[in-house]
Write a protein that holds these residues in place. Structure first.
Motif, PDB file in Angstrom:
ATOM      1  N   GLY A   8       0.809  -1.198   0.000  1.00  0.00           N
ATOM      2  CA  GLY A   8       0.000   0.000   0.000  1.00  0.00           C
ATOM      3  C   GLY A   8       0.851   1.260   0.000  1.00  0.00           C
ATOM      4  O   GLY A   8       2.073   1.205   0.140  1.00  0.00           O
ATOM      5  N   GLY A   9       0.193   2.395  -0.170  1.00  0.00           N
ATOM      6  CA  GLY A   9       0.910   3.657  -0.160  1.00  0.00           C
ATOM      7  C   GLY A   9       0.053   4.785  -0.666  1.00  0.00           C
ATOM      8  O   GLY A   9      -1.164   4.649  -0.796  1.00  0.00           O
ATOM      9  N   LEU A  10       0.715   5.908  -0.935  1.00  0.00           N
ATOM     10  CA  LEU A  10       0.041   7.105  -1.453  1.00  0.00           C
ATOM     11  C   LEU A  10       0.341   7.224  -2.937  1.00  0.00           C
ATOM     12  O   LEU A  10       1.506   7.159  -3.346  1.00  0.00           O
ATOM     13  N   VAL A  11      -0.709   7.399  -3.738  1.00  0.00           N
ATOM     14  CA  VAL A  11      -0.551   7.489  -5.182  1.00  0.00           C
ATOM     15  C   VAL A  11      -1.548   8.518  -5.714  1.00  0.00           C
ATOM     16  O   VAL A  11      -2.614   8.725  -5.124  1.00  0.00           O
ATOM     17  N   GLN A  38     -11.884  -1.432   3.439  1.00  0.00           N
ATOM     18  CA  GLN A  38     -12.743  -0.646   4.310  1.00  0.00           C
ATOM     19  C   GLN A  38     -12.292   0.805   4.283  1.00  0.00           C
ATOM     20  O   GLN A  38     -11.159   1.110   4.664  1.00  0.00           O
ATOM     21  N   ALA A  39     -13.180   1.657   3.811  1.00  0.00           N
ATOM     22  CA  ALA A  39     -12.921   3.092   3.777  1.00  0.00           C
ATOM     23  C   ALA A  39     -13.395   3.722   5.086  1.00  0.00           C
ATOM     24  O   ALA A  39     -14.256   3.154   5.772  1.00  0.00           O
ATOM     25  N   PRO A  40     -12.858   4.872   5.437  1.00  0.00           N
ATOM     26  CA  PRO A  40     -13.266   5.532   6.686  1.00  0.00           C
ATOM     27  C   PRO A  40     -14.772   5.748   6.737  1.00  0.00           C
ATOM     28  O   PRO A  40     -15.365   6.279   5.788  1.00  0.00           O
ATOM     29  N   ALA A  91      -8.698   3.322   0.973  1.00  0.00           N
ATOM     30  CA  ALA A  91      -9.211   2.411   2.006  1.00  0.00           C
ATOM     31  C   ALA A  91      -8.058   1.602   2.578  1.00  0.00           C
ATOM     32  O   ALA A  91      -6.939   1.638   2.065  1.00  0.00           O
ATOM     33  N   ILE A  92      -8.360   0.883   3.634  1.00  0.00           N
ATOM     34  CA  ILE A  92      -7.454  -0.168   4.098  1.00  0.00           C
ATOM     35  C   ILE A  92      -7.835  -1.437   3.358  1.00  0.00           C
ATOM     36  O   ILE A  92      -9.009  -1.826   3.374  1.00  0.00           O
ATOM     37  N   TYR A  93      -6.858  -2.076   2.745  1.00  0.00           N
ATOM     38  CA  TYR A  93      -7.096  -3.277   1.968  1.00  0.00           C
ATOM     39  C   TYR A  93      -6.637  -4.498   2.769  1.00  0.00           C
ATOM     40  O   TYR A  93      -5.506  -4.539   3.274  1.00  0.00           O
ATOM     41  N   GLY A 116      -4.110  -5.772   7.034  1.00  0.00           N
ATOM     42  CA  GLY A 116      -4.487  -4.657   6.185  1.00  0.00           C
ATOM     43  C   GLY A 116      -3.320  -3.767   5.800  1.00  0.00           C
ATOM     44  O   GLY A 116      -2.330  -3.648   6.532  1.00  0.00           O
ATOM     45  N   THR A 117      -3.440  -3.137   4.637  1.00  0.00           N
ATOM     46  CA  THR A 117      -2.450  -2.183   4.168  1.00  0.00           C
ATOM     47  C   THR A 117      -3.200  -0.967   3.618  1.00  0.00           C
ATOM     48  O   THR A 117      -4.201  -1.105   2.916  1.00  0.00           O
ATOM     49  N   GLN A 118      -2.721   0.221   3.973  1.00  0.00           N
ATOM     50  CA  GLN A 118      -3.425   1.453   3.617  1.00  0.00           C
ATOM     51  C   GLN A 118      -3.120   1.859   2.180  1.00  0.00           C
ATOM     52  O   GLN A 118      -1.945   1.931   1.779  1.00  0.00           O
ATOM     53  N   VAL A 119      -4.167   2.153   1.430  1.00  0.00           N
ATOM     54  CA  VAL A 119      -4.042   2.709   0.086  1.00  0.00           C
ATOM     55  C   VAL A 119      -4.726   4.069   0.087  1.00  0.00           C
ATOM     56  O   VAL A 119      -5.901   4.177   0.454  1.00  0.00           O
TER      57      VAL A 119
END
Length: 123
Positions: A8-11, A38-40, A91-93, A116-119
């Motif tokens: 995951g990461g910021l893109v 799962q999104a906030p 979301a967190i994947y 989970g990994t944050q995207v």
């Protein structure tokens, strides 16, 4: 079974990411596997899944044509290639093992989950 998601990461919107999920403890090669997110402020939802051999794949309508799920049973690893990312994909994947019952599209059908990994997709 322990599942470890990564990648995951910021893109920026329109970009791509590849998530990986490494399984340990027990082989998952004879089980279906899936990605859920799962999104906030939202409930966890199905994203993509495949059967034990990879011959059958399943996608949520929102990601169809943009995401590709695959697996390497020799490495006990699951992948999710995400292209043309949109801010709503933020979301967190989670990767998860499919139980022997239930429908692939339902989160209740998965019995073991990774952490989970944050995207995050910026506009």
């Amino acid at each position: 079974v322990q599942l470890q998601a990564s990648g995951g990461g910021l893109v920026q919107a329109g970009g791509s990411l590849r998530l990986s999920c490494a399984a340990s403890g027990r082989s998952v090669s004879r089980y279906g596997m899936g990605w859920l997110r799962q999104a906030p402020g939202k409930e966890r939802e199905f994203v993509a899944a495949l059967n034990w051999s990879g011959s059958s794949t399943y996608y949520a309508d929102s990601v169809k044509g943009r995401f590709t799920v695959s697996r390497d049973n020799a490495k006990n690893t699951l992948y999710l290639q995400m292209n043309s990312l949109k801010p709503e994909d933020t979301a967190i994947y989670y990767c998860a093992r499919k139980s022997n019952s239930g429908n692939y599209y339902y989160t209740s059908a998965y019995d073991y989950w990774g952490q989970g990994t944050q995207v995050t997709v910026s506009s």
